[in-house]
Design a protein around this motif. Structure first.
Motif, PDB file in Angstrom:
ATOM      1  N   SER A  83       0.876  -1.329   0.038  1.00 41.25           N
ATOM      2  CA  SER A  83      -0.126   0.186  -0.044  1.00 41.25           C
ATOM      3  C   SER A  83       0.919   1.502  -0.119  1.00 41.25           C
ATOM      4  N   ALA A  84       1.988   1.381   0.804  1.00 39.48           N
ATOM      5  CA  ALA A  84       2.852   2.308   0.989  1.00 39.48           C
ATOM      6  C   ALA A  84       3.552   2.495  -0.485  1.00 39.48           C
ATOM      7  N   ILE A  85       3.882   1.497  -1.198  1.00 39.20           N
ATOM      8  CA  ILE A  85       4.561   1.640  -2.504  1.00 39.20           C
ATOM      9  C   ILE A  85       3.563   2.177  -3.660  1.00 39.20           C
ATOM     10  N   SER A  86       2.277   1.893  -3.443  1.00 38.42           N
ATOM     11  CA  SER A  86       1.087   2.142  -4.280  1.00 38.42           C
ATOM     12  C   SER A  86       1.197   3.635  -4.214  1.00 38.42           C
ATOM     13  N   ARG A  87       0.935   3.958  -3.016  1.00 39.30           N
ATOM     14  CA  ARG A  87       0.771   5.617  -2.604  1.00 39.30           C
ATOM     15  C   ARG A  87       1.876   6.422  -3.012  1.00 39.30           C
ATOM     16  N   ALA A  88       3.164   5.819  -2.825  1.00 39.89           N
ATOM     17  CA  ALA A  88       4.188   6.712  -3.187  1.00 39.89           C
ATOM     18  C   ALA A  88       4.316   6.612  -4.811  1.00 39.89           C
ATOM     19  N   LEU A  89       4.177   5.719  -5.663  1.00 44.37           N
ATOM     20  CA  LEU A  89       4.115   5.525  -7.055  1.00 44.37           C
ATOM     21  C   LEU A  89       3.084   6.676  -7.785  1.00 44.37           C
ATOM     22  N   THR A  90       2.079   6.634  -6.785  1.00 41.97           N
ATOM     23  CA  THR A  90       0.881   7.763  -7.439  1.00 41.97           C
ATOM     24  C   THR A  90       1.332   8.864  -7.269  1.00 41.97           C
ATOM     25  N   ASP A  91       2.046   9.284  -6.269  1.00 48.02           N
ATOM     26  CA  ASP A  91       2.387  10.590  -5.767  1.00 48.02           C
ATOM     27  C   ASP A  91       3.654  11.086  -6.394  1.00 48.02           C
ATOM     28  N   ALA A  92       4.413  10.278  -6.928  1.00 49.34           N
ATOM     29  CA  ALA A  92       5.704  10.438  -7.288  1.00 49.34           C
ATOM     30  C   ALA A  92       5.848  11.195  -8.712  1.00 49.34           C
ATOM     31  N   SER A  93       6.589  12.072  -9.129  1.00 52.77           N
ATOM     32  CA  SER A  93       6.839  12.597 -10.466  1.00 52.77           C
ATOM     33  C   SER A  93       7.883  11.480 -11.055  1.00 52.77           C
ATOM     34  N   ASP A  94       8.779  11.199 -10.271  1.00 56.25           N
ATOM     35  CA  ASP A  94       9.795  10.075 -10.935  1.00 56.25           C
ATOM     36  C   ASP A  94       9.609   8.944 -10.392  1.00 56.25           C
ATOM     37  N   GLU A  95       9.711   7.845 -11.161  1.00 56.57           N
ATOM     38  CA  GLU A  95       9.205   6.467 -10.836  1.00 56.57           C
ATOM     39  C   GLU A  95      10.183   5.828  -9.611  1.00 56.57           C
ATOM     40  N   ARG A  96      11.555   6.164 -10.007  1.00 60.29           N
ATOM     41  CA  ARG A  96      12.524   5.718  -9.496  1.00 60.29           C
ATOM     42  C   ARG A  96      12.349   6.082  -7.941  1.00 60.29           C
TER      43      ARG A  96
END
Ligand code: ADP
Ligand code: MG
Ligand code: MG
Length: 195
Positions: A83-96
């Protein structure tokens, strides 16, 4: 490049299928023998949910399947991570950056709930080196190598958390099942990100 979250989870599910017997054997030595079932079932349910709800963000679907349905200590903890990975990927402009942030925040959530420190012989021992590698800008492959090395190193640790803490020295020489299962996630990430 955009990492296909559904493909990553399907790759993880295949790895958990292949490793099922080995993960079961590890948890028979250091726990109650259900970790292989918990991870395999969780990822099978995830793949089924992805087939049923293909329009939803795959990592969020996986997180809620593990949080809501998967048993054992590991189920909800892996749910927090995904869930944390999902949230961070949604919010991030850079995928890495999103992956680095997601692993950092997922690990923090796991430690808030489970209170395990590095060296306690848990999945934290695979996540800490993976987080450090991704934070330092390592490739996904190097992140996977770090997670695998962290998991392997748990073979030398006497458990202080989880069921393995009840079995004393019996588990010495075999790696922690949860750490090994988490290393497979980073292996799948590296496979899908850098084929
Ligand atoms: P159970 O012990 O309830 O059967 P599982 O077999 O599903 O749980 O998962 C066992 C794994 O959970 C362990 O190998 C370890 O990596 C992880 N684990 C156990 N306790 C903790 C904790 N407090 N924090 C983080 N991970 C933990
Ligand atoms: Mg178990
Ligand atoms: Mg159990």
């Amino acid at each position: 490049m955009t990492i296909d979250q559904a493909q990553l989870l399907r790759t993880y599910a295949e790895a958990a299928d292949t490793a099922h017997q080995a993960l079961t054997a590890l948890d028979q030595i250091s726990g109650d023998g259900d970790f292989g079932d918990n991870l395999r079932e969780g990822l099978r349910w995830t793949v089924a949910a992805l087939d049923a709800r293909p329009q939803e963000p795959a990592m969020a679907v996986a997180g809620s399947v593990f949080l809501d349905k998967v048993g054992g200590t590991s189920g909800p903890l892996i749910g927090l991570l995904l869930s944390a990975i999902s949230r961070a990927l949604t919010d991030a402009s850079d995928e890495r950056e999103g992956w680095a942030t997601g692993v950092r925040e997922g690990l923090a959530a796991i430690q808030r709930v489970g209170e395990a420190e590095p060296g306690d012989r848990t999945m934290v021992d695979a996540l800490v080196p993976a987080r450090d590698a991704l934070d330092a800008g390592a490739s996904y492959a190097d992140g996977a190598r770090a997670a695998l090395a962290g998991a392997a190193a748990t073979a030398d640790i006497r458990a202080r958390r989880g069921r393995a803490s009840y079995v004393g020295d019996r588990a010495l020489g075999t790696p922690d099942p949860g750490a090994t299962g988490i290393a497979l996630l980073f292996w799948a990430l590296a496979r899908v990100a850098e084929p």
